[in-house]
Design an enzyme around this catalytic site. Structure first.
Site, PDB file in Angstrom:
ATOM      1  N   GLY A  49      44.411  10.646 -17.082  1.00 55.35           N
ATOM      2  CA  GLY A  49      45.261  11.896 -17.118  1.00 55.35           C
ATOM      3  C   GLY A  49      46.804  11.807 -17.445  1.00 55.35           C
ATOM      4  O   GLY A  49      47.338  12.575 -17.124  1.00 55.35           O
ATOM      5  N   GLU A  74      35.048   7.024 -12.614  1.00 51.77           N
ATOM      6  CA  GLU A  74      36.275   6.494 -11.768  1.00 51.77           C
ATOM      7  C   GLU A  74      37.610   6.990 -12.442  1.00 51.77           C
ATOM      8  O   GLU A  74      38.500   7.367 -11.639  1.00 51.77           O
ATOM      9  CB  GLU A  74      36.237   4.811 -12.010  1.00 51.77           C
ATOM     10  CG  GLU A  74      35.211   4.207 -11.296  1.00 51.77           C
ATOM     11  CD  GLU A  74      35.233   4.353  -9.687  1.00 51.77           C
ATOM     12  OE1 GLU A  74      36.605   4.292  -9.117  1.00 51.77           O
ATOM     13  OE2 GLU A  74      34.412   4.777  -9.084  1.00 51.77           O
ATOM     14  N   GLN A  75      37.659   7.185 -13.755  1.00 50.92           N
ATOM     15  CA  GLN A  75      38.926   7.809 -14.431  1.00 50.92           C
ATOM     16  C   GLN A  75      38.877   9.216 -13.982  1.00 50.92           C
ATOM     17  O   GLN A  75      40.097   9.647 -13.345  1.00 50.92           O
ATOM     18  CB  GLN A  75      38.743   7.711 -16.022  1.00 50.92           C
ATOM     19  CG  GLN A  75      38.987   6.474 -16.569  1.00 50.92           C
ATOM     20  CD  GLN A  75      38.901   6.668 -18.080  1.00 50.92           C
ATOM     21  OE1 GLN A  75      38.357   7.581 -18.335  1.00 50.92           O
ATOM     22  NE2 GLN A  75      39.459   5.823 -18.908  1.00 50.92           N
ATOM     23  N   CYS A 117      42.541  -9.511 -28.721  1.00 51.78           N
ATOM     24  CA  CYS A 117      42.812  -8.104 -29.440  1.00 51.78           C
ATOM     25  C   CYS A 117      44.319  -8.130 -29.928  1.00 51.78           C
ATOM     26  O   CYS A 117      44.474  -7.603 -30.899  1.00 51.78           O
ATOM     27  CB  CYS A 117      42.748  -6.991 -28.404  1.00 51.78           C
ATOM     28  SG  CYS A 117      41.018  -6.850 -28.085  1.00 51.78           S
ATOM     29  N   GLY A 162      41.000  10.000 -20.170  1.00 48.61           N
ATOM     30  CA  GLY A 162      41.363   8.587 -19.312  1.00 48.61           C
ATOM     31  C   GLY A 162      41.922   9.081 -18.052  1.00 48.61           C
ATOM     32  O   GLY A 162      41.155   9.883 -17.446  1.00 48.61           O
ATOM     33  N   LEU A 214      43.327  20.781 -25.622  1.00 53.52           N
ATOM     34  CA  LEU A 214      42.201  20.024 -25.197  1.00 53.52           C
ATOM     35  C   LEU A 214      42.385  18.607 -25.390  1.00 53.52           C
ATOM     36  O   LEU A 214      42.888  18.500 -26.343  1.00 53.52           O
ATOM     37  CB  LEU A 214      40.903  20.725 -25.903  1.00 53.52           C
ATOM     38  CG  LEU A 214      39.690  19.627 -25.863  1.00 53.52           C
ATOM     39  CD1 LEU A 214      39.167  19.978 -24.423  1.00 53.52           C
ATOM     40  CD2 LEU A 214      38.587  20.266 -26.696  1.00 53.52           C
ATOM     41  N   ASP A 215      42.233  17.982 -24.346  1.00 51.85           N
ATOM     42  CA  ASP A 215      42.248  16.231 -24.339  1.00 51.85           C
ATOM     43  C   ASP A 215      40.830  15.657 -24.130  1.00 51.85           C
ATOM     44  O   ASP A 215      40.225  15.726 -23.378  1.00 51.85           O
ATOM     45  CB  ASP A 215      43.117  15.865 -23.184  1.00 51.85           C
ATOM     46  CG  ASP A 215      43.423  14.273 -23.194  1.00 51.85           C
ATOM     47  OD1 ASP A 215      43.177  13.602 -24.275  1.00 51.85           O
ATOM     48  OD2 ASP A 215      44.060  13.938 -22.560  1.00 51.85           O
ATOM     49  N   ILE A 216      40.482  15.297 -25.695  1.00 52.96           N
ATOM     50  CA  ILE A 216      39.032  14.718 -25.543  1.00 52.96           C
ATOM     51  C   ILE A 216      39.262  13.147 -25.291  1.00 52.96           C
ATOM     52  O   ILE A 216      39.762  12.456 -26.093  1.00 52.96           O
ATOM     53  CB  ILE A 216      38.352  14.973 -26.937  1.00 52.96           C
ATOM     54  CG1 ILE A 216      38.353  16.303 -27.426  1.00 52.96           C
ATOM     55  CG2 ILE A 216      37.019  14.191 -26.915  1.00 52.96           C
ATOM     56  CD1 ILE A 216      37.667  16.533 -28.605  1.00 52.96           C
TER      57      ILE A 216
END
Length: 398
Positions: free
Chosen positions: A194, A216-217, A369, A192, A187-189
Site C-alpha cells: 500500500g 499477507e500484503q 540481483c 503491494g 487504480l493500482d494493479i
C-alpha cells in the site's frame, strides 16, 4: 555436443568426499569451469574479494550438471562463498557465463523451455502462487528489509542519500508522471503493502483502488491505509472492472507472462478512461529469452518472466500510444544493496523464525540481483501510455 558428464570426467581423481574447506581446496575445478571463470576475472579459491571459495568438490559437478540452479543451490547449502558476492555475480553475468553454462546443458532444461512455450504458467489458476511462495513468507522479513513506505521496487536515487529518500522520490515521480490531482480515481494493479496508494491519497488527494495476489500484503496494506480513501482487494487483474482516470502498475508486470501480455493491456484499456494515463513500472531485459533463470524461478518468483522491449511494444501498440520510456536500471543495484544491509542488520531478530539456509537464500537473491543490474543484463523501465483518443498534450518529466 560435449556433454556435462564428459566435462566432469576431466576432474582430478583425488577428490575428497568430506565436508569443510579443505575438501574443496584440495581439488582444482575442471578446466572448462576454470577457463570460463577466468574470462570474467573470477578465480576458484583465489584471494580477491570476488573470488569463489569452494568448501566441497561437489560444487563443480552441480554447476556443470545444473548450471545456474546448481550454482545457487550449492551456495544455499553452504558449499561455497564469496566476500563480495554481488561483485562475483556482476563479473560472471557481464561475461554472459550463466547463459553459456546453461547452453551447455540445454538438453536438461528442454522440459522447462517447452513448458514456457506450450503452457500458460501465469494462468488464473497459478495467479496466486507467487503471492503464497514469496510475498506471504512473512511481513516481518519485509518490514525489516524495506523502508517505512514498504516499497518493494526500485528506488529513484538521483538526489537521494538514503533508501527512504529514494523510495519517496520514486513514489512522487510516479504521481507526477500520472499528473494526479484531487478528485481523480487511481487504480493500482499490484498494490503491494500500500505504499503508493497511501502516498497518492495523502499527498495528491486521489481515491485509490488497489489489488494484490498476496494475503499477507493485503492485511498489512489495509492497516497502513486505514482512514484514507483507499480500497484494497485480493484479486487477479483479469477480474478487474470499473472506470478510472489513472492506472498504475509497479513491480507486478514481471508476473504476467508473455502469453498474457495482450490480456493485461486489454484489461487496462477496458478500465482506463479515454483521457486517462497509464504508468507501467517494470524490470526489463534487452534479450528476448524464453525462460527465467531456473534458480530465481524455483526459489523466489515462480512462473515469473521479465519482458523484453520487443514483446512489450508488440503488446501495447494496438491500443496505446507511448508517451515516455524512462530507464533507471542502475538505481536498482543501489536499492538491492540497501535492502541487503537492512536485512543483514535485522537478522539477529529474525533468525529464531528462519534458518541459516533461508539466510543464504536471501543473501544470494539480493546479491545476484544486484549483480544482474550492475552488469546491465537487467533494466528498470517506467513507461507512460495513453489512448489514441487523448489529445497529444502529455509532457514527460524526470
Amino acid at each position: 555436443m560435449v556433454s556435462a558428464e564428459d566435462l566432469i570426467s576431466g576432474e582430478p581423481s583425488n577428490q575428497s568426499s568430506g565436508n569443510g574447506r579443505e575438501a574443496g581446496r584440495s581439488v582444482e575445478p575442471p578446466k572448462v569451469l576454470r577457463d570460463l571463470a577466468a574470462e570474467a576475472d573470477v578465480h576458484f579459491n583465489g584471494d580477491r574479494p570476488w573470488d569463489i571459495q569452494v568448501f566441497h568438490p561437489s560444487v563443480y559437478r552441480r554447476i556443470l550438471l545444473q548450471g545456474s540452479l546448481g550454482f545457487g543451490e550449492s551456495f544455499m547449502d553452504g558449499l561455497w562463498t564469496s566476500r563480495r558476492l554481488d561483485e562475483t555475480i556482476y563479473r560472471l553475468l557481464s561475461s554472459d557465463l550463466d547463459q553459456r553454462i546453461n547452453r551447455r546443458i540445454r538438453l536438461r532444461w528442454m522440459g522447462a523451455l517447452l513448458r514456457n512455450l506450450l503452457f500458460n504458467r501465469q494462468s488464473r489458476k497459478r495467479a496466486f502462487q507467487v503471492g503464497e511462495q514469496h510475498y506471504d513468507i512473512g511481513n516481518d522479513i519485509y518490514t525489516a528489509m524495506l523502508d517505512s513506505t514498504m516499497s518493494y521496487s526500485c528506488g529513484y536515487w538521483p538526489r537521494a542519500d538514503s533508501l527512504e529518500q529514494a523510495q519517496r522520490a520514486k513514489l512522487d515521480l510516479i504521481c507526477r508522471k500520472l499528473n494526479l490531482r484531487p478528485g481523480l480515481r487511481l487504480l493500482d494493479i499490484g498494490c503491494g503493502w500500500g505504499g503508493l496508494a497511501r502516498h497518492a491519497a495523502e499527498h495528491y488527494g486521489v481515491t485509490v483502488d488497489g489489488i494484490t495476489v498476496s494475503r499477507e500484503q493485503l492485511t498489512l496494506a489495509r492497516q497502513r491505509c486505514d482512514g484514507l480513501p483507499v480500497n484494497l482487494q485480493l484479486m487477479d487483474y483479469r477480474d478487474l472492472d470499473g472506470r478510472y482516470d489513472r492506472v498504475v502498475s509497479v513491480g507486478m508486470f514481471e508476473h504476467v507472462g508473455p502469453k498474457n501480455y495482450a490480456t493485461f493491456f486489454q484489461t487496462v484499456d477496458r478500465v482506463l478512461d479515454d483521457q486517462g494515463i497509464f504508468l507501467l513500472h517494470t524490470i526489463g531485459e534487452q534479450n528476448d529469452t524464453i525462460a527465467t533463470d531456473p534458480w530465481i524461478d524455483k526459489y523466489i518468483f515462480p512462473n515469473g518472466k521479465i519482458p523484453s522491449p520487443q514483446r512489450l511494444i508488440a503488446a501495447f501498440q494496438p491500443g496505446f500510444v507511448l508517451e515516455d520510456w524512462h530507464n533507471f536500471g542502475g538505481d536498482y543495484d543501489r536499492t538491492l544493496m540497501a535492502w541487503w544491509k537492512r536485512f543483514d542488520a535485522a537478522w539477529p531478530s529474525l533468525q529464531g523464525r528462519y534458518d541459516q539456509r533461508f539466510y543464504r537464500m536471501w543473501k544470494y537473491y539480493l546479491h545476484s540481483c544486484a549483480g544482474y543490474f550492475r552488469s546491465r543484463q537487467g533494466q528498470l523501465w517506467q513507461l507512460v501510455l495513453t489512448k489514441r483518443k487523448r489529445p497529444p498534450t502529455y509532457r514527460s518529466l524526470r
